[in-house]
Write a protein that holds these residues in place. Structure first.
Motif, PDB file in Angstrom:
ATOM      1  N   UNK A   1      12.281  67.422  98.322  1.00  0.00           N
ATOM      2  CA  UNK A   1      12.461  66.536  99.492  1.00  0.00           C
ATOM      3  C   UNK A   1      13.927  66.183  99.646  1.00  0.00           C
ATOM      4  N   UNK A   2      14.545  65.831  98.511  1.00  0.00           N
ATOM      5  CA  UNK A   2      15.940  65.395  98.518  1.00  0.00           C
ATOM      6  C   UNK A   2      16.844  66.521  99.024  1.00  0.00           C
ATOM      7  N   UNK A   3      16.562  67.734  98.570  1.00  0.00           N
ATOM      8  CA  UNK A   3      17.379  68.878  99.000  1.00  0.00           C
ATOM      9  C   UNK A   3      17.164  69.155 100.481  1.00  0.00           C
TER      10      UNK A   3
ATOM     11  N   UNK B   1      27.452  72.953  88.443  1.00  0.00           N
ATOM     12  CA  UNK B   1      26.528  73.970  88.970  1.00  0.00           C
ATOM     13  C   UNK B   1      26.475  75.186  88.052  1.00  0.00           C
ATOM     14  N   UNK B   2      27.640  75.689  87.661  1.00  0.00           N
ATOM     15  CA  UNK B   2      27.633  76.897  86.847  1.00  0.00           C
ATOM     16  C   UNK B   2      27.154  76.646  85.431  1.00  0.00           C
TER      17      UNK B   2
ATOM     18  N   UNK C   1      25.225  72.776  93.741  1.00  0.00           N
ATOM     19  CA  UNK C   1      25.742  73.818  94.616  1.00  0.00           C
ATOM     20  C   UNK C   1      26.010  73.271  96.019  1.00  0.00           C
ATOM     21  N   UNK C   2      25.043  72.482  96.542  1.00  0.00           N
ATOM     22  CA  UNK C   2      25.241  71.931  97.894  1.00  0.00           C
ATOM     23  C   UNK C   2      26.455  71.006  97.911  1.00  0.00           C
TER      24      UNK C   2
ATOM     25  N   UNK D   1      29.937  71.491  99.991  1.00  0.00           N
ATOM     26  CA  UNK D   1      30.393  70.528 100.994  1.00  0.00           C
ATOM     27  C   UNK D   1      31.826  70.105 100.764  1.00  0.00           C
ATOM     28  N   UNK D   2      32.197  69.922  99.485  1.00  0.00           N
ATOM     29  CA  UNK D   2      33.480  69.306  99.177  1.00  0.00           C
ATOM     30  C   UNK D   2      34.617  70.303  98.976  1.00  0.00           C
ATOM     31  N   UNK D   3      34.344  71.437  98.350  1.00  0.00           N
ATOM     32  CA  UNK D   3      35.438  72.311  97.938  1.00  0.00           C
ATOM     33  C   UNK D   3      35.873  73.238  99.060  1.00  0.00           C
TER      34      UNK D   3
END
Lengths: 86, 230
Positions: free
Chosen positions: A7-9, A37-38, A58-59, A63-65
């Motif tokens: 749900x959160x994703x 993530x890795x 990952x999301x 978004x940030x990088x």
């Protein structure tokens, strides 16, 4: 448990406020999520488990990088020259 | 945007800029009042024929001209601190956009869902169509949904730049290797212009920033169209 995570994703809009990085400089926020993530992927794959929980990191790093930074780090990981500990 | 012979700030397009504008008016009014009073006193002192060589001190006036400035300073400091903390509020953005400074153009990345990235070059003067603004227009604008909190992460690819949009009250340095965060919300739809604000070489004056705030459906259509094109 996994239902709530999915749900959160699904409701993900953008990287939320992270209290570990409250200030203007968000460089570490991007880098930390990339590492997380890795690392998450590596650990869960080694245990032969599903890597779905890693999707959050990952999301956030996506978004940030900046795209150029991610590409550079991916190339470094491929060639074994990535400086971070994964 | 800026107007010829403009004296004050540009019209605010975000709540924070509105606050800054009103605070500036408040502080400047106090400055004008004090300056006028002091000038009047100086002129009066110079032209008066009344003199008394025996006036040495006076407790009352000393107290007044100590307390009154202290109160005026508090009157300036309180709204100033209020806005400072307002700008530092934790916000919950709906969208994150990365603005990367290059020599001599900006590139914008929208990577929350898909990987959308594009460059934004200034439109040269000879290619402007009638009605467009010289040295301010860009070929691709940074389109955002109106009245949504937006987070912008600013960095640079080569040298120092600075991402500034005066009507939104934003200026943030673009430093290579660093990701600087700023956030804003537009109170009205429109097109908002800015210019690079850190010297970055020959074409520093020719890499403008154009932000276009549109309703959400238009933003969704625009981003689908941009994804198809790239």
């Amino acid at each position: 448990m996994s239902g709530k995570f999915e749900e959160k994703i699904k409701k993900y809009r953008t990287a939320p406020f992270d209290a570990r990085f409250p200030n203007t400089n968000q460089t570490r926020n991007c880098y930390q999520n990339y590492l997380d993530y890795h690392r998450c992927n590596k650990v869960l794959s080694a245990k032969k488990q599903k890597t779905t929980p890693c999707e959050w990191y990952r999301r956030v790093y996506k978004s940030l990088c900046p795209i150029a930074w991610v590409q550079k780090w991916d190339d470094q990981r491929q060639s074994g020259t990535f400086a971070g500990r994964i | 945007m800026a107007h010829p012979s403009q004296l004050g700030f540009q019209d605010a397009a975000s709540p924070v800029m509105e606050e800054l504008l009103h605070f500036h008016d408040h502080a400047l009014m106090i400055v004008f009042l004090i300056s006028t009073l002091v000038l009047y006193i100086i002129v009066t002192m110079v032209v008066t024929k009344l003199t008394d060589k025996l006036i040495l001190d006076s407790q009352e006036i000393e107290i007044i001209w100590t307390l009154l400035p202290a109160m005026i300073l508090i009157l300036i400091a309180l709204p100033s601190l209020r806005i400072l903390y307002l700008m530092d509020e934790i916000n919950d953005p709906h969208l994150t956009i990365k603005a990367m400074g290059h020599q001599w153009y900006w590139s914008y990345e929208y990577t929350d869902y898909e990987d959308l990235g594009f460059d934004s070059y200034m439109i040269p003067t000879q290619d402007l169509t009638p009605g467009q603004f010289r040295l301010l227009e860009a070929d691709h604008r940074m389109v955002i949904p109106v009245e949504s909190p937006i987070r912008v992460l600013i960095s640079a690819d080569d040298v120092l730049h600075s991402w500034a949009v005066p009507c939104l009250g934003i200026k943030m340095d673009a430093v290579p290797g660093r990701l600087n965060q700023t956030a804003f919300i537009t109170s009205r739809p429109g097109v908002f212009y800015g210019q690079c604000s850190e010297i970055c070489g020959a074409n520093h004056s020719f890499m403008p920033i154009v932000v276009e705030a549109v309703p959400l459906e238009h933003f969704e259509n625009w981003s689908s169209m941009m994804l198809e094109d790239t």
